[in-house]
Design an enzyme around this catalytic site. Structure first.
Site, PDB file in Angstrom:
ATOM      1  N   PRO A  77       0.833  -1.209   0.000  1.00 27.13           N
ATOM      2  CA  PRO A  77       0.000   0.000   0.000  1.00 27.13           C
ATOM      3  C   PRO A  77       0.863   1.253   0.000  1.00 27.13           C
ATOM      4  O   PRO A  77       1.785   1.378   0.808  1.00 27.13           O
ATOM      5  CB  PRO A  77      -0.785  -0.116   1.312  1.00 27.13           C
ATOM      6  CG  PRO A  77       0.071  -0.961   2.205  1.00 27.13           C
ATOM      7  CD  PRO A  77       0.807  -1.904   1.302  1.00 27.13           C
ATOM      8  N   ALA A  79       0.321   5.603  -0.387  1.00 30.32           N
ATOM      9  CA  ALA A  79      -0.729   6.625  -0.344  1.00 30.32           C
ATOM     10  C   ALA A  79      -0.714   7.511  -1.588  1.00 30.32           C
ATOM     11  O   ALA A  79       0.310   7.657  -2.254  1.00 30.32           O
ATOM     12  CB  ALA A  79      -0.547   7.486   0.906  1.00 30.32           C
ATOM     13  N   SER A 106      -4.111   1.482  -0.227  1.00 30.03           N
ATOM     14  CA  SER A 106      -3.933   2.282   0.984  1.00 30.03           C
ATOM     15  C   SER A 106      -5.249   2.920   1.420  1.00 30.03           C
ATOM     16  O   SER A 106      -6.041   3.373   0.596  1.00 30.03           O
ATOM     17  CB  SER A 106      -2.904   3.389   0.720  1.00 30.03           C
ATOM     18  OG  SER A 106      -2.862   4.298   1.797  1.00 30.03           O
ATOM     19  N   GLN A 127      -5.512  -1.834   3.074  1.00 34.17           N
ATOM     20  CA  GLN A 127      -4.665  -1.414   4.199  1.00 34.17           C
ATOM     21  C   GLN A 127      -5.457  -0.454   5.073  1.00 34.17           C
ATOM     22  O   GLN A 127      -6.081   0.482   4.590  1.00 34.17           O
ATOM     23  CB  GLN A 127      -3.405  -0.730   3.680  1.00 34.17           C
ATOM     24  CG  GLN A 127      -2.484  -0.196   4.763  1.00 34.17           C
ATOM     25  CD  GLN A 127      -2.795   1.238   5.128  1.00 34.17           C
ATOM     26  OE1 GLN A 127      -3.330   1.990   4.321  1.00 34.17           O
ATOM     27  NE2 GLN A 127      -2.492   1.626   6.349  1.00 34.17           N
ATOM     28  N   TYR A 129      -5.656   2.060   8.516  1.00 30.98           N
ATOM     29  CA  TYR A 129      -5.212   2.779   9.706  1.00 30.98           C
ATOM     30  C   TYR A 129      -6.416   2.862  10.636  1.00 30.98           C
ATOM     31  O   TYR A 129      -7.519   3.186  10.187  1.00 30.98           O
ATOM     32  CB  TYR A 129      -4.771   4.204   9.368  1.00 30.98           C
ATOM     33  CG  TYR A 129      -3.457   4.316   8.640  1.00 30.98           C
ATOM     34  CD1 TYR A 129      -2.254   4.043   9.280  1.00 30.98           C
ATOM     35  CD2 TYR A 129      -3.413   4.722   7.313  1.00 30.98           C
ATOM     36  CE1 TYR A 129      -1.046   4.156   8.617  1.00 30.98           C
ATOM     37  CE2 TYR A 129      -2.203   4.846   6.629  1.00 30.98           C
ATOM     38  CZ  TYR A 129      -1.027   4.552   7.297  1.00 30.98           C
ATOM     39  OH  TYR A 129       0.164   4.661   6.640  1.00 30.98           O
ATOM     40  N   THR A 155      -2.072  -1.614   9.579  1.00 34.02           N
ATOM     41  CA  THR A 155      -0.774  -0.975   9.844  1.00 34.02           C
ATOM     42  C   THR A 155      -0.696  -0.605  11.322  1.00 34.02           C
ATOM     43  O   THR A 155      -1.558   0.106  11.841  1.00 34.02           O
ATOM     44  CB  THR A 155      -0.591   0.268   8.959  1.00 34.02           C
ATOM     45  OG1 THR A 155      -0.520  -0.159   7.597  1.00 34.02           O
ATOM     46  CG2 THR A 155       0.689   1.012   9.304  1.00 34.02           C
ATOM     47  N   ARG A 164       9.509  13.212   9.125  1.00 34.44           N
ATOM     48  CA  ARG A 164      10.047  13.205   7.754  1.00 34.44           C
ATOM     49  C   ARG A 164      10.390  14.656   7.392  1.00 34.44           C
ATOM     50  O   ARG A 164       9.509  15.456   7.067  1.00 34.44           O
ATOM     51  CB  ARG A 164       9.004  12.602   6.804  1.00 34.44           C
ATOM     52  CG  ARG A 164       8.594  11.205   7.245  1.00 34.44           C
ATOM     53  CD  ARG A 164       7.327  10.715   6.603  1.00 34.44           C
ATOM     54  NE  ARG A 164       6.757   9.585   7.338  1.00 34.44           N
ATOM     55  CZ  ARG A 164       5.569   9.064   7.099  1.00 34.44           C
ATOM     56  NH1 ARG A 164       4.815   9.566   6.132  1.00 34.44           N
ATOM     57  NH2 ARG A 164       5.119   8.060   7.815  1.00 34.44           N
ATOM     58  N   LYS A 230       0.725  -5.470   9.833  1.00 32.97           N
ATOM     59  CA  LYS A 230       1.813  -4.875   9.048  1.00 32.97           C
ATOM     60  C   LYS A 230       2.611  -3.897   9.909  1.00 32.97           C
ATOM     61  O   LYS A 230       2.064  -2.926  10.417  1.00 32.97           O
ATOM     62  CB  LYS A 230       1.224  -4.141   7.831  1.00 32.97           C
ATOM     63  CG  LYS A 230       2.254  -3.436   6.959  1.00 32.97           C
ATOM     64  CD  LYS A 230       1.563  -2.729   5.793  1.00 32.97           C
ATOM     65  CE  LYS A 230       2.542  -2.055   4.858  1.00 32.97           C
ATOM     66  NZ  LYS A 230       3.257  -0.938   5.483  1.00 32.97           N
ATOM     67  N   HIS A 254       7.768   0.490   7.532  1.00 28.54           N
ATOM     68  CA  HIS A 254       7.015   1.587   6.908  1.00 28.54           C
ATOM     69  C   HIS A 254       7.871   2.329   5.882  1.00 28.54           C
ATOM     70  O   HIS A 254       7.828   3.553   5.770  1.00 28.54           O
ATOM     71  CB  HIS A 254       6.506   2.557   7.987  1.00 28.54           C
ATOM     72  CG  HIS A 254       5.194   3.197   7.656  1.00 28.54           C
ATOM     73  ND1 HIS A 254       4.002   2.755   8.162  1.00 28.54           N
ATOM     74  CD2 HIS A 254       4.882   4.238   6.837  1.00 28.54           C
ATOM     75  CE1 HIS A 254       3.013   3.515   7.691  1.00 28.54           C
ATOM     76  NE2 HIS A 254       3.522   4.417   6.878  1.00 28.54           N
ATOM     77  N   ARG A 257      10.055   5.181   7.138  1.00 30.36           N
ATOM     78  CA  ARG A 257       9.436   6.508   7.297  1.00 30.36           C
ATOM     79  C   ARG A 257       8.958   6.769   8.720  1.00 30.36           C
ATOM     80  O   ARG A 257       8.386   7.805   9.002  1.00 30.36           O
ATOM     81  CB  ARG A 257       8.249   6.622   6.334  1.00 30.36           C
ATOM     82  CG  ARG A 257       8.681   6.604   4.887  1.00 30.36           C
ATOM     83  CD  ARG A 257       7.551   6.217   3.953  1.00 30.36           C
ATOM     84  NE  ARG A 257       6.519   7.237   3.808  1.00 30.36           N
ATOM     85  CZ  ARG A 257       6.635   8.344   3.089  1.00 30.36           C
ATOM     86  NH1 ARG A 257       7.771   8.608   2.459  1.00 30.36           N
ATOM     87  NH2 ARG A 257       5.637   9.202   2.980  1.00 30.36           N
ATOM     88  N   ARG A 309       7.801   1.770  -3.332  1.00 34.38           N
ATOM     89  CA  ARG A 309       8.326   2.887  -4.123  1.00 34.38           C
ATOM     90  C   ARG A 309       8.528   2.561  -5.602  1.00 34.38           C
ATOM     91  O   ARG A 309       8.279   3.423  -6.439  1.00 34.38           O
ATOM     92  CB  ARG A 309       9.633   3.401  -3.504  1.00 34.38           C
ATOM     93  CG  ARG A 309       9.412   4.192  -2.206  1.00 34.38           C
ATOM     94  CD  ARG A 309      10.719   4.776  -1.685  1.00 34.38           C
ATOM     95  NE  ARG A 309      10.535   5.553  -0.467  1.00 34.38           N
ATOM     96  CZ  ARG A 309      10.669   5.067   0.771  1.00 34.38           C
ATOM     97  NH1 ARG A 309      10.953   3.780   0.946  1.00 34.38           N
ATOM     98  NH2 ARG A 309      10.494   5.850   1.822  1.00 34.38           N
TER      99      ARG A 309
END
Length: 367
Positions: A77, A79, A106, A127, A129, A155, A164, A230, A254, A257, A309
């Site tokens: 996933p 975003a 995501s 996925q 949250y 997650t 970040r 995850k 993650h 991140r 990525r």
């Protein structure tokens, strides 16, 4: 330029994307040590190939939670894919389906579960949250079920968003023409500009810092879908995930991140696999860029890997065709690695096919 490997897409994406978007996709937390280590750690694992094996036929098929797929390479996933390309998650879903593999959508997608389902057949996971408002969570899960999604990837490593620094510098914000489509109608679809990273502010407002193992149990009371946990990196949490009824584990940091200076996922994998004792499947994401990486993960006990990525960068560069090409390149490289290691099926890939820096020197057999 002819693209010959997955990494080359990143340079193209960097030129094509606005700086804020590229940095959001590419950057990790704080010093970005773990971001580099996710890749570098793979390079320290070496092969012990077996020779004179008939590899004229190689079978890469496998099953994940009972679903047959063409190869143990799936889509993680990520975003807000429409920041990379106007087709966003639609293109990714079609590419995954064409490759005969699984896509995880995501929660923070710029296409909804219904929109992704509308692209045609395919095995898709959602996925999740967990937000402060459990009613919203229940609605999201029900939407995913109705849209034909086959599992929930929960997650668990984001009680708060990691620091970040690129996003802080860029004052990251979701472009105004996009929304988080899964939250449309729930009045939480916008990531607005702030004097920090808009994402950090949004997550602080919506995310639930009190998330605990009891919430994994709660999730099972509202859905019959299998739940993958995850974000696991330790044996202790592996055992707790099994106790909580998880259907599988994704070893993940993650994409580097969240907490910097955690190990690369490939370094954490074997500890998790040993703790799982074969009771549930263990998967890995983070740093996979080559077919050789996939082989190393399977040799250390993973049932499959997820890529993130490379999908975003190939999507930015060439849309759906780019994602298809990434999946094809990894497929072909993995097949070649199997052949050159003397493995004809996934079950023939064993721990003896690799050596790691923590292995004791192997004693030569007596002749």
């Amino acid at each position: 330029m002819e693209i010959t490997n997955v990494m080359e897409y990143e340079e193209i994406a960097k030129k094509k994307l606005p700086k804020m978007v590229y940095d959001y996709y590419a950057s990790g937390a704080e010093d970005q040590w773990t971001l580099k280590e996710n890749r570098n750690a793979f390079s320290r694992i070496l092969f012990r190939p077996r020779i004179l094996v008939d590899v004229s036929h190689i079978d890469m098929t496998t099953t994940v939670l009972g679903f047959k797929i063409s190869m143990p390479i799936m889509i993680a996933p990520t975003a807000m894919q429409k920041m990379a390309h106007p087709d966003g998650e639609y293109a990714t879903a079609r590419a995954a389906s064409a490759a005969g593999t699984i896509m995880i959508l995501s929660s923070w997608g710029t296409s909804s579960v219904d929109e992704v389902a509308s692209t045609g057949p395919g095995i898709r996971f959602f996925q999740l949250y967990v937000l402060k408002d459990r009613n919203v969570v229940a609605q999201l899960v029900r939407r995913a079920e109705r849209a034909g999604f086959k599992a929930i990837a929960l997650t668990v490593d984001t009680p708060r968003v990691g620091r970040r620094e690129a996003d802080i510098k860029n004052r990251f914000v979701l472009p105004p023409y996009l929304t988080l489509k899964n939250f449309e109608g729930l009045d939480i679809g916008k990531v607005d500009r702030t004097n920090d990273s808009g994402l950090t502010t949004y997550a602080a407002e919506q995310g639930d810092r009190s998330l605990s193992w009891k919430d994994v149990k709660w999730l099972q009371t509202i859905t019959t879908l299998p739940i993958l946990v995850k974000g696991v990196l330790t044996a202790e949490d592996t055992r707790l995930a099994i106790q909580a009824g998880a259907a599988g584990i994704i070893v993940s940091n993650h994409g580097a991140r969240q907490l910097d200076y955690v190990p690369a996922t490939i370094m954490a994998l074997e500890e998790v696999v040993k703790a799982a004792q074969g009771k549930i499947p263990v998967f890995l994401d983070g740093g996979v860029r080559r077919g050789t990486d996939v082989f190393k993960a399977l040799a250390l006990g993973a049932s499959g890997v997820f890529i993130g990525r490379p999908v975003l960068f190939s999507l930015a560069a060439e849309g759906e065709a780019g994602v298809k090409k990434v999946l094809q390149m990894l497929h072909d490289e993995f097949e070649l690695t199997m052949a050159l290691s003397g493995c004809r099926s996934l079950k023939e890939i064993t721990r003896d096919h690799i050596m790691t820096e923590w292995d004791r020197p192997r004693v030569a057999p007596r002749l």
